[in-house]
Design an enzyme around this catalytic site. Structure first.
Site, PDB file in Angstrom:
ATOM      1  N   LYS A 247       1.387  -1.276   0.108  1.00  0.00           N
ATOM      2  CA  LYS A 247       0.240   0.210   0.064  1.00  0.00           C
ATOM      3  C   LYS A 247       0.876   1.408  -0.141  1.00  0.00           C
ATOM      4  O   LYS A 247       0.358   2.278  -0.605  1.00  0.00           O
ATOM      5  CB  LYS A 247      -0.834   0.508   1.125  1.00  0.00           C
ATOM      6  N   ARG A 248       2.020   0.965  -0.013  1.00  0.00           N
ATOM      7  CA  ARG A 248       3.233   2.370   0.216  1.00  0.00           C
ATOM      8  C   ARG A 248       3.233   3.141  -0.867  1.00  0.00           C
ATOM      9  O   ARG A 248       3.631   4.124  -0.691  1.00  0.00           O
ATOM     10  CB  ARG A 248       3.999   1.810   1.299  1.00  0.00           C
TER      11      ARG A 248
END
Ligand code: GLU
Length: 466
Positions: A247-248
């Site tokens: 997700k980063r």
């Protein structure tokens, strides 16, 4: 190719959205089936009831349909196949390829601890495994046994992975794994085997996080007398920075790419090149991909995500897209922002002006919004560009525009006359004009902008500032 028709499957666990890695796996399995005129099966592996949700199932179906990855069969749901798994377990118990094991969790812990203390790899020690001449303990009262697979103890299990090459594991490394828990529910590795067998899967194309499951699955397939499919394990996808995609790195859900203004064909083209290549070809259609796709040109090394390249492809596909389709996309996006495009000029004409200047549909909508919304240029932008000189020029231009024929040539002529009358250069008229009619100093060619915006809107916007 063999005469057996190709059958591939995509088997997501519905514990979250369809992420980019899953979509790439699905695309490769789909394309391989299409390439060989075979079938692509969708199977939802929902036996992890604690983590599987109907929303995640829907998100996966939505993602696949957005990408156009149509299944020929399914979705099949593992939870609906429980009776079948239990039937196979019963058959295996009967055939002696599986057995009941009454070892308690506490006992297992003790076994493992002792093994670790001896410097051995912790594993089930086979105490309930039936052997010729071996005396098994009496089943303890009141204990529900698990069912373990009675695996081979000698030799190797090997396969020629279509991506990674030959892989061999000594059977001595594999303990007898649990295929049904004490409550009778079958375990993950077992369900996959029964499904791949029942569904006649010829090529298992999946992420290489499953490489460790493959030897166990092959052993069970062999114990069942089933044909062992061919396996192709795809390497993982790394983020732009070379670390595991997460997700980063921004958008990881396929539908988030839709939200962020990507066209599905751009995402497909992009995913196709994540770990697969056809010479130096970067831009190709879905049809072309299906014609070219093979497993020989999948790289065994990790593929690295490159957002810049995806954006470049998206810009390409936006330029190629029909104006009507782009206008519909933009209208949806404006509606979500609460902007009603009905009152403005034709969105098709607006997108035609901007489609070669944007890299996503949201940028296209941003530009279109300037044409259709009730525009109020920012005071600081007006303050900077709308000098008294500029105002005087725009006032005289306004008079010309009220009477001019509304086409690009005539509009351009009116601007030139205004420049001449006021002794100004093009930017001295065009920039304040842009700021007044669209709120921004940079736009496509101003005569084209005026033409698309239309006389009524142009005059109204001028009147508001003069
Ligand atoms: N359900 C597994 C997953 O989502 C895939 C299993 C397989 O492809 O064999 O990772």
């Amino acid at each position: 190719m063999s005469a057996t028709p190709v059958r591939t499957r995509f088997a997501p666990s519905p514990t979250g959205y369809l992420h980019i890695g899953g979509a790439r796996t699905a695309l490769f399995a789909w394309a391989f089936a299409r390439r060989h005129g075979g079938s692509f099966v969708l199977r939802i592996e929902d036996t992890d009831v604690a983590r599987s949700t109907p929303e995640a199932v829907q998100a996966i179906l939505d993602g696949m349909s957005w990408l156009g990855l149509d299944a020929d069969e399914g979705p099949f749901y593992q939870m609906q196949r429980m009776d079948r798994y239990k039937e196979v377990i019963a058959q295996m118990l009967e055939a002696g390829t599986a057995y009941h094991c009454y070892t308690s969790p506490e006992e297992l812990d003790a076994i493992r601890e002792a093994q670790r203390a001896r410097g051995e790899k912790p594993r089930y020690d086979g105490r309930w495994r039936p052997e010729a001449g071996k005396e098994l303990p009496a089943p303890p009262a009141g204990v529900q046994p698990v069912v373990r697979f009675r695996g081979p103890t000698e030799g190797v299990v090997a396969w020629d992975d279509l991506v990674k090459g030959r892989i061999e594991i000594a059977n001595a490394e594999l303990d007898d794994f649990i295929i049904a828990r004490a409550d009778g529910t079958p375990t993950y590795n077992f369900c996959v085997v029964v499904d791949d067998w029942d569904m006649g899967i010829t090529h298992v194309i999946r992420g290489d996080d499953h490489v460790n499951n493959t030897p166990r699955q092959i052993n069970v397939l062999e114990a069942l007398g089933a044909d062992v499919p061919l396996y192709a394990h795809l390497s993982m996808i790394l983020g732009d920075d070379g670390t595991k995609l997460s997700k980063r790195h921004g958008a990881v859900s396929v539908m988030q790419y839709d939200d962020e203004g990507y066209l599905p064909e751009a995402v497909i083209n992009y995913l196709a090149r994540l770990g697969w290549s056809h010479g130096d070809d970067e831009v190709f259609s879905r049809q072309q991909f299906v014609e070219w796709f093979d497993l020989d040109h999948i790289t065994p090394s990790a593929a690295q995500f490159n957002t810049e390249k995806l954006n470049w492809l998206n810009a390409h596909y936006i330029r190629q897209a029909e104006n009507g389709r782009l206008a519909a996309e933009v209208a949806n996006r404006l509606a979500r922002r609460g902007v009603n495009p009905e009152t403005g000029p034709s969105l098709e004409a607006v997108v035609a002006l901007y489609k070669d200047r944007v890299s996503n549909l949201n940028e296209l909508a941003d530009s279109a919004e300037l044409f259709v919304a009730d525009l109020h240029p920012a005071p600081e932008v007006l303050g900077q560009h709308l000098t008294d000189t500029a105002k005087a020029a725009l006032a005289s231009l306004r008079t010309r525009l009220a009477a001019v024929e509304w086409n690009k040539a005539a509009l351009s002529q009116a601007i030139k006359e205004t420049m001449a009358a006021h002794g100004l250069k093009m930017p001295q008229v065009a920039i304040p004009l842009r700021v007044v009619v669209l709120g921004v100093p940079q736009t496509p060619s101003i005569d084209a902008v005026l033409e698309v915006l239309g006389r009524e809107h142009v005059l109204a916007r001028l009147d508001r500032q003069l």
